[in-house]
Design a protein around this motif. Structure first.
Motif, short mmCIF file in Angstrom:
data_model
loop_
_atom_site.label_atom_id
_atom_site.label_comp_id
_atom_site.label_asym_id
_atom_site.label_seq_id
_atom_site.Cartn_x
_atom_site.Cartn_y
_atom_site.Cartn_z
N THR A 166 38.15 26.80 34.61
CA THR A 166 37.90 28.23 34.77
C THR A 166 37.51 28.83 33.42
OG1 THR A 166 40.25 28.74 34.47
CG2 THR A 166 39.45 28.49 36.74
N ALA A 210 36.41 32.70 31.31
CA ALA A 210 36.55 34.15 31.27
C ALA A 210 35.21 34.86 31.45
CB ALA A 210 37.19 34.60 29.96
N ASP A 222 36.70 32.27 40.95
CA ASP A 222 37.99 31.61 41.13
C ASP A 222 38.91 32.45 42.02
OD1 ASP A 222 39.63 29.35 40.59
OD2 ASP A 222 40.83 30.56 39.21
N GLY A 251 33.39 37.36 35.70
CA GLY A 251 34.41 36.90 34.76
C GLY A 251 35.45 37.97 34.54
N THR A 252 36.26 37.77 33.51
CA THR A 252 37.29 38.75 33.17
C THR A 252 36.91 39.59 31.96
OG1 THR A 252 38.46 37.13 31.81
CG2 THR A 252 39.15 37.33 34.12
N GLU A 275 38.36 35.08 36.97
CA GLU A 275 37.66 34.02 36.24
C GLU A 275 36.60 33.36 37.11
OE1 GLU A 275 40.92 31.55 34.88
OE2 GLU A 275 40.90 32.64 32.98
N ARG A 281 39.45 27.72 30.12
CA ARG A 281 40.85 28.15 30.03
C ARG A 281 41.76 27.12 30.67
NH1 ARG A 281 41.47 34.55 30.54
NH2 ARG A 281 40.02 35.08 28.89
#
Length: 97
Positions: A12, A14, A42, A49-50, A67, A92
């Motif tokens: 995963t 970000a 995810d 993403g984050t 993610e 990550r």
């Protein structure tokens, strides 16, 4: 679908930028066909993403809902190389089954 000679590995990320970099590493360093590498959220929500990156950094409405997962079936003898490629790209979490 994996068999005895392969494992499905996923990681995963970000940002979409990091996920794209992971795809390039898998293709160039591990020789995996680009069509055999999968990129998806995810979570159940569409996401970039984050954290914003690339073109998303200039948008106020970028969908930052979780993610991004990158996965591929990896030959057993390439698992260490693939994990390094994922981590070098900023993974990550890295898992294989």
């Amino acid at each position: 679908m994996s068999d005895d000679s392969t494992k499905t590995m996923w990681a995963t990320f970000a940002t979409r930028e990091a996920a794209d970099r992971a795809v390039e590493h898998l293709v160039q360093q591990c020789g995996i066909a680009r069509t055999d590498v999968f990129v998806e959220p995810d979570t159940d929500a569409n996401t970039a993403g984050t954290a914003p990156s690339g073109g998303d950094a200039t948008r106020a409405d970028a969908p930052l809902h979780g993610e991004i997962r990158v996965s591929a079936d990896i030959a057993r003898f390439d698992l260490i190389k693939a994990e390094r490629a994922f981590r070098h790209a900023g993974a990550r979490n890295v898992k294989a089954q």
